[in-house]
Write a protein that holds these residues in place. Structure first.
Motif, PDB file in Angstrom:
ATOM      1  N   SER A 126     -10.292  -3.092   3.525  1.00 26.38           N
ATOM      2  CA  SER A 126     -11.063  -1.857   3.495  1.00 26.38           C
ATOM      3  C   SER A 126     -11.655  -1.740   2.100  1.00 26.38           C
ATOM      4  N   CYS A 128     -12.985   0.904  -1.275  1.00 29.34           N
ATOM      5  CA  CYS A 128     -12.785   2.193  -1.934  1.00 29.34           C
ATOM      6  C   CYS A 128     -14.096   2.978  -1.965  1.00 29.34           C
ATOM      7  N   PHE A 132     -13.511   3.838   3.810  1.00 27.43           N
ATOM      8  CA  PHE A 132     -12.054   3.908   3.841  1.00 27.43           C
ATOM      9  C   PHE A 132     -11.587   4.807   4.978  1.00 27.43           C
ATOM     10  N   LEU A 155      -7.824  -3.597  -0.756  1.00 28.64           N
ATOM     11  CA  LEU A 155      -8.829  -2.571  -1.023  1.00 28.64           C
ATOM     12  C   LEU A 155      -9.858  -3.135  -1.993  1.00 28.64           C
ATOM     13  N   TYR A 167      -6.939   5.800  -3.492  1.00 31.63           N
ATOM     14  CA  TYR A 167      -7.059   4.990  -2.271  1.00 31.63           C
ATOM     15  C   TYR A 167      -5.802   4.159  -2.052  1.00 31.63           C
ATOM     16  N   ALA A 171      -3.281   4.320   1.212  1.00 34.42           N
ATOM     17  CA  ALA A 171      -2.994   3.114   1.996  1.00 34.42           C
ATOM     18  C   ALA A 171      -1.499   2.828   2.038  1.00 34.42           C
TER      19      ALA A 171
END
Length: 359
Positions: A126, A128, A132, A155, A167, A171
């Motif tokens: 994913s 940032c 996200f 990330l 972030y 996660a």
């Protein structure tokens, strides 16, 4: 075909010695799990071959000294191993899988689509930015847990974010069993940070939506352009499809790397255990409810509702668990019903054929 060692050469570029040549099969990802399914006496006639690309017209398979194509079939996917029959490729034998990623395909027939097989580590990617999405990552993690594959959250674009730690913390809340790494995919960080999982003989896959940097990470591991990349749209951080098919690449150190197209929809099916592992906190609470059939809504003695009221369980997390569990039940039941109908129809056809033969 002519034996090609080029992509398995060490960085020095020298021809491998005999002992290195003998390990070419393991560099494709061959492991004891697969060798236990074979008869050493027949490997000369039907050598192991791995599916490295999937096309509508066939499956590209590679083995020790050959690179060929066999007819496409609904029961094989990238990463699979066959015992390759040179004389009649269509009769090549599919070996039992170590792991399998699958999803419910789009459409009304509830068909299962195979994504990849025999993966050791799944890098769930994913970024940032606006892409996200906790719920989307949870779907990939549930798939990995169900397949008994090690998931790692990556990330990307952390260098372009003012607060990457926020972030990372979000996660990390997904599961205490999943490592979370923030990195710059355009730097040398991926090689160093992913080294623990990218070892010779291992197979890794990059999963995630378009534009999060999967192909960029693949290129970082190879230190060259192996996969096509493209910029995201600035207005919504959405990516463009650059990878259009599932294709396996092999590093010179003998790591199988799978780049996958971004999936706009990931419908789960047959992943009950994976969801239970992902939401282990919720399932453990549910096991202590007063009633076995508790719906965790207004029932007395509900441990799940009590945890929400006490602030010990995030209501949003509970809602995501409900959604995934309901989706999996619906898709799995639909598939079971279709299989039952197919079985009944097949039995009817065989009966009709049998009666005709008696006339």
């Amino acid at each position: 075909m002519t034996r090609d060692y080029s992509q398995f050469l060490p960085l020095g570029g020298q021809t491998p010695p005999p002992e290195a040549q003998a390990s070419l099969l393991s560099r494709l990802g061959w492991q004891p799990f697969f060798s236990r399914q074979t008869d050493p006496g027949t490997l000369g006639a039907t050598p192991p071959a791995r599916v490295t690309e999937v096309h509508r017209t066939g499956l590209r398979v590679r083995g020790d000294g050959f690179d060929d194509v066999i007819p496409a079939g609904p029961d094989a996917t990238v990463g699979d191993w066959f015992l390759f029959d040179h004389e009649t490729p269509a009769q090549s034998v599919l070996l039992e899988r170590k792991s399998l990623f699958k999803r419910r395909a789009a459409g009304h027939d509830r068909r299962v689509q195979l994504i990849a097989a025999n993966i050791d580590t799944a890098f769930v990617v994913s970024s940032c930015n606006a892409d996200f999405n906790i719920a989307r990552m949870e779907r990939y993690i549930a798939l990995a847990f169900e397949a008994d594959v090690t998931p790692v959250i990556l990330l990307t674009k952390a260098d372009l974010c003012d607060d990457p730690d926020s972030y990372v913390q979000q996660a990390m809340s997904i599961s205490d069993r999943v490592v979370v790494l923030a990195l710059n995919a355009l730097s040398t960080e991926p090689v160093a940070k992913l080294a623990d999982w990218c070892k010779p003989g291992q197979t890794v896959a990059f999963l995630g939506s378009s534009g999060v940097g999967k192909s960029t990470l693949v290129n970082a591991l190879f230190a060259e352009e192996r996969a096509e990349t493209a910029d995201i749209r600035e207005d919504d951080a959405k990516g463009r499809h650059t990878t259009t098919s599932r294709q396996m690449h092999f590093t010179r150190d003998g790591v199988a790397v799978l780049d996958t197209p971004g999936m706009r929809e990931l419908q789960l099916t047959d992943v009950e255990d994976g969801i239970a592992d992902l939401f282990s906190d919720v399932t453990e609470l549910a096991a202590t409810c007063k009633f076995n059939d508790c719906a965790h809504e207004t029932e007395p003695g509900c441990a799940v509702s009590a945890a929400v009221k006490a602030g010990e369980l995030d209501p949003a997390r509970l809602a995501r668990w409900r959604k995934l569990a309901a989706e999996d039940r619906f898709n799995s039941a639909s598939l079971s019903e279709r299989r039952s109908k197919d079985k009944t129809f097949g039995k009817m056809v065989r009966t009709i054929v049998k009666n005709r033969k008696k006339r």
